[in-house]
Scaffold this motif. Structure first.
Motif, PDB file in Angstrom:
ATOM      1  N   MET A   1       0.834  -1.176   0.000  1.00 50.61           N
ATOM      2  CA  MET A   1       0.000   0.000   0.000  1.00 50.61           C
ATOM      3  C   MET A   1       0.877   1.236   0.000  1.00 50.61           C
ATOM      4  SD  MET A   1      -1.449  -0.059   3.951  1.00 50.61           S
ATOM      5  CE  MET A   1      -1.691  -1.809   3.874  1.00 50.61           C
ATOM      6  N   LYS A   2       0.275   2.338  -0.348  1.00 53.03           N
ATOM      7  CA  LYS A   2       1.009   3.593  -0.381  1.00 53.03           C
ATOM      8  C   LYS A   2       1.357   4.014   1.047  1.00 53.03           C
ATOM      9  CE  LYS A   2      -1.336   5.298  -4.477  1.00 53.03           C
ATOM     10  NZ  LYS A   2      -2.282   6.283  -4.998  1.00 53.03           N
ATOM     11  N   PRO A   3       2.452   4.733   1.190  1.00 57.61           N
ATOM     12  CA  PRO A   3       2.833   5.203   2.523  1.00 57.61           C
ATOM     13  C   PRO A   3       1.741   6.036   3.199  1.00 57.61           C
ATOM     14  CG  PRO A   3       4.643   5.480   0.998  1.00 57.61           C
ATOM     15  CD  PRO A   3       3.452   5.058   0.186  1.00 57.61           C
ATOM     16  N   ALA A   4       1.023   6.847   2.426  1.00 57.08           N
ATOM     17  CA  ALA A   4      -0.043   7.675   3.005  1.00 57.08           C
ATOM     18  C   ALA A   4      -1.131   6.805   3.629  1.00 57.08           C
ATOM     19  CB  ALA A   4      -0.643   8.587   1.938  1.00 57.08           C
ATOM     20  N   THR A   5      -1.482   5.716   2.959  1.00 56.58           N
ATOM     21  CA  THR A   5      -2.488   4.796   3.485  1.00 56.58           C
ATOM     22  C   THR A   5      -1.988   4.127   4.751  1.00 56.58           C
ATOM     23  OG1 THR A   5      -3.277   4.401   1.237  1.00 56.58           O
ATOM     24  CG2 THR A   5      -3.944   2.804   2.911  1.00 56.58           C
ATOM     25  N   ALA A   6      -0.752   3.691   4.733  1.00 58.35           N
ATOM     26  CA  ALA A   6      -0.157   3.039   5.908  1.00 58.35           C
ATOM     27  C   ALA A   6      -0.090   4.022   7.077  1.00 58.35           C
ATOM     28  CB  ALA A   6       1.223   2.500   5.577  1.00 58.35           C
ATOM     29  N   ALA A   7       0.304   5.263   6.808  1.00 56.48           N
ATOM     30  CA  ALA A   7       0.387   6.273   7.869  1.00 56.48           C
ATOM     31  C   ALA A   7      -0.991   6.512   8.481  1.00 56.48           C
ATOM     32  CB  ALA A   7       0.959   7.576   7.320  1.00 56.48           C
ATOM     33  N   LYS A   8      -2.002   6.560   7.631  1.00 64.10           N
ATOM     34  CA  LYS A   8      -3.372   6.761   8.115  1.00 64.10           C
ATOM     35  C   LYS A   8      -3.787   5.604   9.023  1.00 64.10           C
ATOM     36  CE  LYS A   8      -7.973   7.886   6.449  1.00 64.10           C
ATOM     37  NZ  LYS A   8      -8.798   8.182   5.288  1.00 64.10           N
ATOM     38  N   LYS A   9      -3.498   4.385   8.597  1.00 66.78           N
ATOM     39  CA  LYS A   9      -3.844   3.214   9.397  1.00 66.78           C
ATOM     40  C   LYS A   9      -3.071   3.173  10.716  1.00 66.78           C
ATOM     41  CE  LYS A   9      -5.273   0.257   5.553  1.00 66.78           C
ATOM     42  NZ  LYS A   9      -6.640  -0.040   5.929  1.00 66.78           N
ATOM     43  N   LEU A  10      -1.877   3.734  10.725  1.00 68.54           N
ATOM     44  CA  LEU A  10      -1.055   3.778  11.936  1.00 68.54           C
ATOM     45  C   LEU A  10      -1.376   4.994  12.803  1.00 68.54           C
ATOM     46  CD1 LEU A  10       2.348   2.726  10.350  1.00 68.54           C
ATOM     47  CD2 LEU A  10       0.951   1.346  11.915  1.00 68.54           C
ATOM     48  N   GLY A  11      -2.162   5.938  12.251  1.00 74.03           N
ATOM     49  CA  GLY A  11      -2.531   7.131  12.996  1.00 74.03           C
ATOM     50  C   GLY A  11      -1.398   8.122  13.172  1.00 74.03           C
ATOM     51  N   ASN A  32       1.203  -4.968   9.510  1.00 69.97           N
ATOM     52  CA  ASN A  32       0.881  -5.778  10.691  1.00 69.97           C
ATOM     53  C   ASN A  32       2.044  -5.802  11.669  1.00 69.97           C
ATOM     54  OD1 ASN A  32      -1.639  -6.309   9.633  1.00 69.97           O
ATOM     55  ND2 ASN A  32      -1.081  -8.318   8.838  1.00 69.97           N
ATOM     56  N   GLU A  33       3.268  -5.913  11.141  1.00 70.73           N
ATOM     57  CA  GLU A  33       4.456  -5.933  11.988  1.00 70.73           C
ATOM     58  C   GLU A  33       4.655  -4.578  12.683  1.00 70.73           C
ATOM     59  OE1 GLU A  33       7.816  -7.124  14.030  1.00 70.73           O
ATOM     60  OE2 GLU A  33       6.280  -8.344  13.058  1.00 70.73           O
ATOM     61  N   LEU A  34       4.438  -3.486  11.941  1.00 63.45           N
ATOM     62  CA  LEU A  34       4.552  -2.151  12.533  1.00 63.45           C
ATOM     63  C   LEU A  34       3.532  -1.964  13.654  1.00 63.45           C
ATOM     64  CD1 LEU A  34       5.083   0.034   9.337  1.00 63.45           C
ATOM     65  CD2 LEU A  34       6.712  -0.263  11.209  1.00 63.45           C
ATOM     66  N   GLN A  35       2.339  -2.507  13.462  1.00 68.70           N
ATOM     67  CA  GLN A  35       1.295  -2.387  14.481  1.00 68.70           C
ATOM     68  C   GLN A  35       1.615  -3.264  15.700  1.00 68.70           C
ATOM     69  OE1 GLN A  35      -1.974  -3.339  11.819  1.00 68.70           O
ATOM     70  NE2 GLN A  35      -2.718  -1.230  11.939  1.00 68.70           N
ATOM     71  N   ALA A  36       2.115  -4.461  15.453  1.00 73.83           N
ATOM     72  CA  ALA A  36       2.404  -5.398  16.539  1.00 73.83           C
ATOM     73  C   ALA A  36       3.670  -5.031  17.308  1.00 73.83           C
ATOM     74  CB  ALA A  36       2.523  -6.815  15.980  1.00 73.83           C
ATOM     75  N   PRO A  38       5.875  -1.828  17.079  1.00 69.40           N
ATOM     76  CA  PRO A  38       6.267  -0.537  16.511  1.00 69.40           C
ATOM     77  C   PRO A  38       7.714  -0.173  16.841  1.00 69.40           C
ATOM     78  CG  PRO A  38       4.701  -0.242  18.320  1.00 69.40           C
ATOM     79  CD  PRO A  38       4.834  -1.714  18.082  1.00 69.40           C
ATOM     80  N   PRO A  39       8.457   0.288  15.825  1.00 67.81           N
ATOM     81  CA  PRO A  39       9.821   0.745  16.080  1.00 67.81           C
ATOM     82  C   PRO A  39       9.774   2.052  16.889  1.00 67.81           C
ATOM     83  CG  PRO A  39       9.203   1.153  13.794  1.00 67.81           C
ATOM     84  CD  PRO A  39       8.087   0.379  14.412  1.00 67.81           C
ATOM     85  N   GLU A  40      10.920   2.455  17.380  1.00 68.32           N
ATOM     86  CA  GLU A  40      11.004   3.651  18.235  1.00 68.32           C
ATOM     87  C   GLU A  40      10.388   4.887  17.566  1.00 68.32           C
ATOM     88  OE1 GLU A  40      11.535   6.050  21.392  1.00 68.32           O
ATOM     89  OE2 GLU A  40      11.823   3.885  21.381  1.00 68.32           O
ATOM     90  N   TRP A  41      10.686   5.116  16.264  1.00 70.05           N
ATOM     91  CA  TRP A  41      10.169   6.307  15.594  1.00 70.05           C
ATOM     92  C   TRP A  41       8.638   6.308  15.574  1.00 70.05           C
ATOM     93  CZ3 TRP A  41       6.975   5.846  11.414  1.00 70.05           C
ATOM     94  CH2 TRP A  41       7.045   4.664  10.655  1.00 70.05           C
ATOM     95  N   LEU A  42       8.032   5.142  15.426  1.00 68.06           N
ATOM     96  CA  LEU A  42       6.570   5.060  15.380  1.00 68.06           C
ATOM     97  C   LEU A  42       5.976   5.272  16.771  1.00 68.06           C
ATOM     98  CD1 LEU A  42       3.952   4.574  13.891  1.00 68.06           C
ATOM     99  CD2 LEU A  42       4.387   2.104  14.015  1.00 68.06           C
ATOM    100  N   ARG A  43       6.578   4.665  17.775  1.00 67.74           N
ATOM    101  CA  ARG A  43       6.105   4.868  19.157  1.00 67.74           C
ATOM    102  C   ARG A  43       6.190   6.346  19.534  1.00 67.74           C
ATOM    103  NH1 ARG A  43       9.128   0.170  20.144  1.00 67.74           N
ATOM    104  NH2 ARG A  43      10.765   1.366  21.167  1.00 67.74           N
ATOM    105  N   GLU A  44       7.283   6.966  19.140  1.00 69.46           N
ATOM    106  CA  GLU A  44       7.488   8.390  19.432  1.00 69.46           C
ATOM    107  C   GLU A  44       6.425   9.255  18.748  1.00 69.46           C
ATOM    108  OE1 GLU A  44       9.965  11.477  21.167  1.00 69.46           O
ATOM    109  OE2 GLU A  44      10.012   9.312  21.437  1.00 69.46           O
ATOM    110  N   LEU A  45       6.183   8.994  17.468  1.00 73.85           N
ATOM    111  CA  LEU A  45       5.166   9.764  16.737  1.00 73.85           C
ATOM    112  C   LEU A  45       3.777   9.558  17.322  1.00 73.85           C
ATOM    113  CD1 LEU A  45       5.949   9.525  12.905  1.00 73.85           C
ATOM    114  CD2 LEU A  45       5.905  11.547  14.357  1.00 73.85           C
TER     115      LEU A  45
END
Length: 121
Positions: A1-11, A32-36, A38-45
């Motif tokens: 999927m496009k990054p924009a879609t993934a970002a939306k799903k990740l909030g 699914n892996e990012l959701q299960a 999340p790397p540091e940058w995602l947790r921080e965001l």
């Protein structure tokens, strides 16, 4: 999927994500892996922002349109959201009231529909 879609799903706000995320393609398995896990940058965001408008609206208890009516058109950090909650400007109070009324009406209509359906069955 496009990054924009993934970002939306990740909030998360896409421009705040790492370049590799913005420029790549995200598979369903990667999402699914990012959701299960999340790397540091995602947790921080997700914790500190900046947050996209749907997340800002949810954290403030208003609609996206309510944000716009209040003059909030840019992503906000968690700190900025908390500051708005503390200050409770007039527009925010009004939009929260409006949102609460919309939710009540939605529940009322749902119950009315359910009653009609059970009366016909």
């Amino acid at each position: 999927m496009k990054p924009a879609t993934a970002a939306k799903k990740l909030g998360v706000y896409l421009p705040a994500t790492p370049a590799a995320f913005q420029e790549g393609v995200v598979s369903r398995a990667e999402l699914n892996e990012l959701q299960a896990n999340p790397p540091e940058w995602l947790r921080e965001l997700q914790a500190k922002g900046p947050h996209p408008r749907p997340v800002v609206a949810a954290k403030l208890g208003v609609s996206i349109a309510g944000l716009a009516r209040g003059g909030v058109t840019e992503p906000l950090t968690t700190e900025q959201i908390e500051e708005l909650k503390r200050e409770l400007p007039e527009w925010l109070e009004k939009e929260r009231t409006t949102q609460a009324e919309v939710r009540k009406e939605t529940v009322r209509l749902k119950n009315l529909k359910r009653e009609k359906e059970s009366g016909q069955g």
